[in-house]
Design a protein around this motif. Sequence first.
Motif, mmCIF file in Angstrom:
data_model
loop_
_atom_site.group_PDB
_atom_site.id
_atom_site.type_symbol
_atom_site.label_atom_id
_atom_site.label_comp_id
_atom_site.label_asym_id
_atom_site.label_seq_id
_atom_site.Cartn_x
_atom_site.Cartn_y
_atom_site.Cartn_z
ATOM 1 N N THR A 225 0.856 -1.189 0.000
ATOM 2 C CA THR A 225 0.000 0.000 0.000
ATOM 3 C C THR A 225 0.889 1.235 0.000
ATOM 4 O OG1 THR A 225 -1.727 -1.166 1.243
ATOM 5 C CG2 THR A 225 -1.831 1.240 1.205
ATOM 6 N N ALA A 226 0.594 2.188 -0.869
ATOM 7 C CA ALA A 226 1.347 3.439 -0.919
ATOM 8 C C ALA A 226 0.669 4.490 -0.048
ATOM 9 C CB ALA A 226 1.434 3.944 -2.355
ATOM 10 N N THR A 227 1.456 5.259 0.665
ATOM 11 C CA THR A 227 0.940 6.385 1.436
ATOM 12 C C THR A 227 0.928 7.624 0.548
ATOM 13 O OG1 THR A 227 1.790 5.469 3.513
ATOM 14 C CG2 THR A 227 1.269 7.816 3.476
ATOM 15 N N VAL A 228 -0.262 8.214 0.401
ATOM 16 C CA VAL A 228 -0.456 9.322 -0.537
ATOM 17 C C VAL A 228 -1.119 10.477 0.203
ATOM 18 C CG1 VAL A 228 -1.673 10.063 -2.603
ATOM 19 C CG2 VAL A 228 -0.653 7.781 -2.518
ATOM 20 N N ALA A 229 -0.541 11.653 0.116
ATOM 21 C CA ALA A 229 -1.117 12.825 0.770
ATOM 22 C C ALA A 229 -2.277 13.367 -0.053
ATOM 23 C CB ALA A 229 -0.053 13.902 0.953
ATOM 24 N N ALA A 230 -3.370 13.695 0.619
ATOM 25 C CA ALA A 230 -4.471 14.379 -0.061
ATOM 26 C C ALA A 230 -3.949 15.672 -0.681
ATOM 27 C CB ALA A 230 -5.587 14.672 0.927
ATOM 28 N N GLY A 231 -4.384 15.959 -1.895
ATOM 29 C CA GLY A 231 -3.909 17.126 -2.618
ATOM 30 C C GLY A 231 -2.701 16.862 -3.501
ATOM 31 N N SER A 232 -2.118 15.658 -3.415
ATOM 32 C CA SER A 232 -0.962 15.323 -4.245
ATOM 33 C C SER A 232 -1.400 14.573 -5.499
ATOM 34 C CB SER A 232 0.051 14.490 -3.452
ATOM 35 O OG SER A 232 -0.468 13.204 -3.146
ATOM 36 N N ASP A 233 -0.483 14.432 -6.444
ATOM 37 C CA ASP A 233 -0.770 13.796 -7.727
ATOM 38 C C ASP A 233 -0.361 12.327 -7.724
ATOM 39 O OD1 ASP A 233 -1.654 16.211 -8.728
ATOM 40 O OD2 ASP A 233 0.234 16.689 -9.733
ATOM 41 N N VAL A 234 -1.199 11.500 -8.318
ATOM 42 C CA VAL A 234 -0.860 10.107 -8.588
ATOM 43 C C VAL A 234 -0.877 9.918 -10.095
ATOM 44 C CG1 VAL A 234 -1.485 7.688 -8.257
ATOM 45 C CG2 VAL A 234 -1.850 9.329 -6.409
ATOM 46 N N THR A 235 0.184 9.353 -10.636
ATOM 47 C CA THR A 235 0.300 9.129 -12.071
ATOM 48 C C THR A 235 0.287 7.642 -12.371
ATOM 49 O OG1 THR A 235 1.560 11.174 -12.412
ATOM 50 C CG2 THR A 235 1.736 9.483 -14.121
ATOM 51 N N ALA A 236 -0.526 7.252 -13.345
ATOM 52 C CA ALA A 236 -0.552 5.880 -13.842
ATOM 53 C C ALA A 236 0.152 5.832 -15.190
ATOM 54 C CB ALA A 236 -1.994 5.389 -13.982
ATOM 55 N N TYR A 237 0.961 4.788 -15.393
ATOM 56 C CA TYR A 237 1.746 4.624 -16.616
ATOM 57 C C TYR A 237 1.217 3.423 -17.402
ATOM 58 C CZ TYR A 237 5.113 7.667 -14.237
ATOM 59 O OH TYR A 237 5.712 8.708 -13.579
ATOM 60 N N TRP A 238 0.677 3.694 -18.595
ATOM 61 C CA TRP A 238 0.275 2.623 -19.494
ATOM 62 C C TRP A 238 1.466 2.202 -20.349
ATOM 63 C CZ3 TRP A 238 -3.511 5.556 -17.432
ATOM 64 C CH2 TRP A 238 -4.740 4.944 -17.180
ATOM 65 N N GLN B 102 -14.187 -1.124 -25.331
ATOM 66 C CA GLN B 102 -13.120 -1.860 -24.653
ATOM 67 C C GLN B 102 -12.749 -1.138 -23.364
ATOM 68 O OE1 GLN B 102 -9.831 -2.389 -27.361
ATOM 69 N NE2 GLN B 102 -11.046 -3.575 -28.828
ATOM 70 N N PHE B 103 -12.867 -1.847 -22.236
ATOM 71 C CA PHE B 103 -12.577 -1.285 -20.919
ATOM 72 C C PHE B 103 -11.210 -1.779 -20.440
ATOM 73 C CE2 PHE B 103 -17.119 -1.676 -21.443
ATOM 74 C CZ PHE B 103 -17.627 -0.475 -20.983
ATOM 75 N N TYR B 104 -10.397 -0.829 -19.952
ATOM 76 C CA TYR B 104 -9.084 -1.159 -19.412
ATOM 77 C C TYR B 104 -8.939 -0.533 -18.026
ATOM 78 C CZ TYR B 104 -7.921 -2.302 -24.296
ATOM 79 O OH TYR B 104 -7.902 -2.833 -25.568
ATOM 80 N N PRO B 105 -9.454 -1.179 -16.973
ATOM 81 C CA PRO B 105 -9.298 -0.657 -15.615
ATOM 82 C C PRO B 105 -8.233 -1.439 -14.840
ATOM 83 C CG PRO B 105 -11.111 -2.209 -15.659
ATOM 84 C CD PRO B 105 -10.464 -2.256 -17.025
ATOM 85 N N GLU B 106 -7.478 -0.741 -14.007
ATOM 86 C CA GLU B 106 -6.609 -1.382 -13.019
ATOM 87 C C GLU B 106 -6.652 -0.585 -11.725
ATOM 88 O OE1 GLU B 106 -5.770 -3.628 -16.258
ATOM 89 O OE2 GLU B 106 -4.722 -1.707 -16.323
ATOM 90 N N CYS B 107 -6.340 -1.255 -10.631
ATOM 91 C CA CYS B 107 -6.457 -0.631 -9.301
ATOM 92 C C CYS B 107 -5.168 -0.786 -8.502
ATOM 93 C CB CYS B 107 -7.592 -1.276 -8.505
ATOM 94 S SG CYS B 107 -9.209 -1.179 -9.287
ATOM 95 N N ALA B 108 -4.988 0.130 -7.573
ATOM 96 C CA ALA B 108 -3.866 0.068 -6.633
ATOM 97 C C ALA B 108 -4.362 0.472 -5.253
ATOM 98 C CB ALA B 108 -2.729 0.988 -7.080
#
Length: 248
Positions: free
Chosen positions: A82-95, A186-192
């Motif tokens: 599990t990653a610790t993420v601050a509210a207001g910060s950016d999360v980037t997903a890489y395809w 075509q649906f491409y979902p992933e979760c973290a």
Amino acid sequence: MFASQLVALAVIALSMKGVKAHGGVLSYSNNGQLYNGWAPYNSPDGQSTIQRPWATYNPIQDATDPTIACNDDGTSPTGQQTATVAAGSDVTAYWNQVWPHPYGPMFTYLAQCPGSSCDGVNAADLDWFKVDQSGLISGTVADGYWGSGKMIDDNSTWTTTIPSSVPSGSYLIRFETVALHSLPAQFYPECAQIDITGGGDLAPTSDQLVKFPGGYSNDDPGFTVDLYGTQAQTMTDYPMPGPPLYGQ
């Protein structure tokens, strides 16, 4: 090195029989920290990542499919991180690069888990709310500029800011691109898994919460639009699927 690894993975994925021109989210980043994703064609033994497991680069083509939440059976594996993420910060997903489908919307959802961890929590049991979306940005449905095209232009990445108003807690974050170049969509979902810290006190409203499956229908106008039909040539409004956007 990271960029070369992504390219190598993309080449492998696109050369495999039955998975040409498909793929998914390979990794994530937040606040300068890179998190490798799940390797779907490798043995699950020894894999440890913030991403929920997923099995194939092929798309989901049924909006009510039981795997629509996270492209998997909804469960977390041994070694889940599990990653610790601050509210207001950016999360980037890489395809995988270069993503081949420029026509379609982008979505990011959050779902808060009960208790102090998302470990062992089934994604299909959670209530999801949409925190980011991008549909038709300009032009016509037939050949305009879409959220998916913007993702491709941004080196096959999508960045979402975690709203500062989201309550702190344990969450799944769900990045999704939907390709409309063929029907069915075509649906491409992933979760973290992430732990949001320093959050606010604005809970999503009941009309902003959906289940997956349940949040989409195969009859949604946003999934049945025909890019090659006569109407699409002049259509400049795209009906965004899913619930209303959080915070609006």
